[in-house]
Motif scaffolding. Structure first.
Motif, short mmCIF file in Angstrom:
data_model
loop_
_atom_site.label_atom_id
_atom_site.label_comp_id
_atom_site.label_asym_id
_atom_site.label_seq_id
_atom_site.Cartn_x
_atom_site.Cartn_y
_atom_site.Cartn_z
N TRP A 17 0.85 -1.32 -0.01
CA TRP A 17 -0.14 -0.13 -0.23
C TRP A 17 0.75 1.24 -0.08
O TRP A 17 0.28 2.30 -0.05
N GLU A 45 -6.34 0.95 2.89
CA GLU A 45 -6.88 2.05 3.04
C GLU A 45 -6.63 2.80 4.66
O GLU A 45 -6.38 3.94 4.86
N LYS A 96 -4.04 5.76 5.92
CA LYS A 96 -4.55 6.67 6.81
C LYS A 96 -3.93 6.89 8.03
O LYS A 96 -3.62 7.82 8.44
N GLU A 141 -10.72 6.40 9.74
CA GLU A 141 -11.48 7.04 8.86
C GLU A 141 -12.12 8.23 9.38
O GLU A 141 -12.42 9.47 8.70
#
Length: 392
Positions: free
Chosen positions: A159, A188, A192, A385
């Motif tokens: 990633w 993801e 993050k 998130e």
């Protein structure tokens, strides 16, 4: 109370019912492996159970399966019978392997018993006896051959770009332990999380492998030791004294099963400690929070994730929270071994969600996965998130 195997029609109906609920009968492999090892578990931990039945009212698996062997008291009685000479059998395997090790039984036990520890010890003994499920064997093979629970062959840091990987600090006091789920199923989340942690000089391990939680929970202790030693060598090479992780399973394993030389903190704890530095903006959202079992009940991390959420938006609590939180159904090897039971547990948890919330927030990728499978009308997100929204 003596635990005996049901006979005749009762046993046939019981087996059929267990199969309906995802508990399959598995052949006792010890029949082909010669003499079984001695079944050794500290009897004091087993005899603490006074068979009062308090755990029956809270055991999530018993709630959806309904058989005595599928609740904490039944499991403790079965383990007691094995200490007294009962050989491992198909019924023993299906009973013990279906426990999520959520720990609510330990919180509620008036006698102070800790059934998840006993169940994990019993599973380790079954492994020594050659008694395992196909799901257990598959999980072990994936981790021991590929270094992750999914059998992925991609680089664990896929990633990140090649340039980003080349710029990673070789030494740091802080290291981010990504975990299998965020590495391969939710990259993801990993990206993050690392974007936030990089601000504080946090680096990554050059060759991280599975934390070994799945191996420990399902009884493969010897294999787990090898994996843990590999990760420890990596951490020592980096020179880190603090390990940060966003996975509840990794957190409880690194904190409680690795040597005490490490300081292990969860991502919500780290974020809560650095709220002022993050300068998060307020969002016009109302969310609810799900306590992961291995972050909450097992390690008492209740307030930090709530502090982070409340710094960003409005928190509306679920019906059952903190030590009373319902298990999502994903832990203890149950998701891979008994997916039907796992999904039923997740749907039970969704029933606790209050009306009028925009998201279910949690701090464990396995909880995200299981709750997303069960939630139909509401989105489930990881706490990172939410933080990323407030940083944009």
């Amino acid at each position: 109370m003596k635990v005996v195997k049901n006979e005749g029609k009762k046993e046939t109906k019981r087996t059929e019912k267990m199969k309906e609920n995802g508990i399959s009968e598995t052949r006792d492999k010890s029949e082909t492996k010669g003499k079984e090892p001695l079944f050794e578990i500290d009897p004091r931990s087993v005899y603490k159970c006074v068979q009062c039945g308090t755990c029956r009212s809270v055991c999530p698996v018993f709630d959806v399966v309904g058989w005595e062997s599928a609740n904490t008291r039944g499991r403790m009685l079965i383990i007691k019978s094995m200490l007294e000479g009962r050989p491992p059998s198909e019924d023993v395997l299906s009973s013990l392997a279906s426990c999520t090790t959520c720990g609510i039984c330990a919180v509620k036990c008036p006698a102070g018993a800790n059934p998840p520890e006993v169940v994990e010890a019993a599973r380790a003994q079954l492994v020594k006896c050659g008694v395992t499920t196909e799901a257990q064997d598959k999980l072990k093979a994936a981790i021991t051959t590929s270094g992750n629970s999914f059998g992925e062959t991609r680089n664990r840091l896929h990633w990140l770009s090649d340039t980003e990987r080349s710029k990673l600090p070789e030494k740091s006091d802080y290291v981010y332990f990504v975990g299998c789920f965020d590495s391969y199923r939710y990259p993801e989340f990993a990206k993050k999380t690392f974007e936030v942690l990089q601000r504080f000089g946090v680096t990554l391990l050059p060759d991280e492998q599975c934390c070994a939680s799945p191996l420990l929970r399902t009884g493969f202790r010897d294999d787990a030791e090898k994996i843990m030693e590999h990760n420890l060598e990596q951490i020592r090479k980096v020179g880190a004294h603090t390990v940060i992780t966003g996975c509840a399973g990794c957190y409880t394993t690194l904190k409680n099963n690795y040597p005490g030389e490490l300081r292990v903190i969860s991502l919500p704890e780290f974020l809560a400690e650095h709220l002022e530095e993050l300068n998060l903006k307020r969002l016009d959202l109302t969310v609810t929070y799900h306590d992961p079992c291995h972050l909450g009940r097992h390690n008492k991390v209740y307030d930090p994730p709530r502090e982070v959420i409340q710094a960003i938006c409005t928190l509306k609590e679920m019906k059952n929270i903190k030590e009373n939180s319902r298990c999502c159904g994903g832990g203890g090897g149950v998701r891979i071994g008994y997916p039907d039971i796992s999904l039923k547990l997740a749907k039970k948890r969704i029933e606790d969600v209050p009306e009028g919330v925009d998201y279910i927030v949690t701090s464990c990728p396995l909880c995200v996965r299981n709750l997303r499978d069960a939630a139909e009308d509401i989105e489930v997100i990881d706490i990172v998130e939410l933080v990323a929204m407030a940083l944009e």
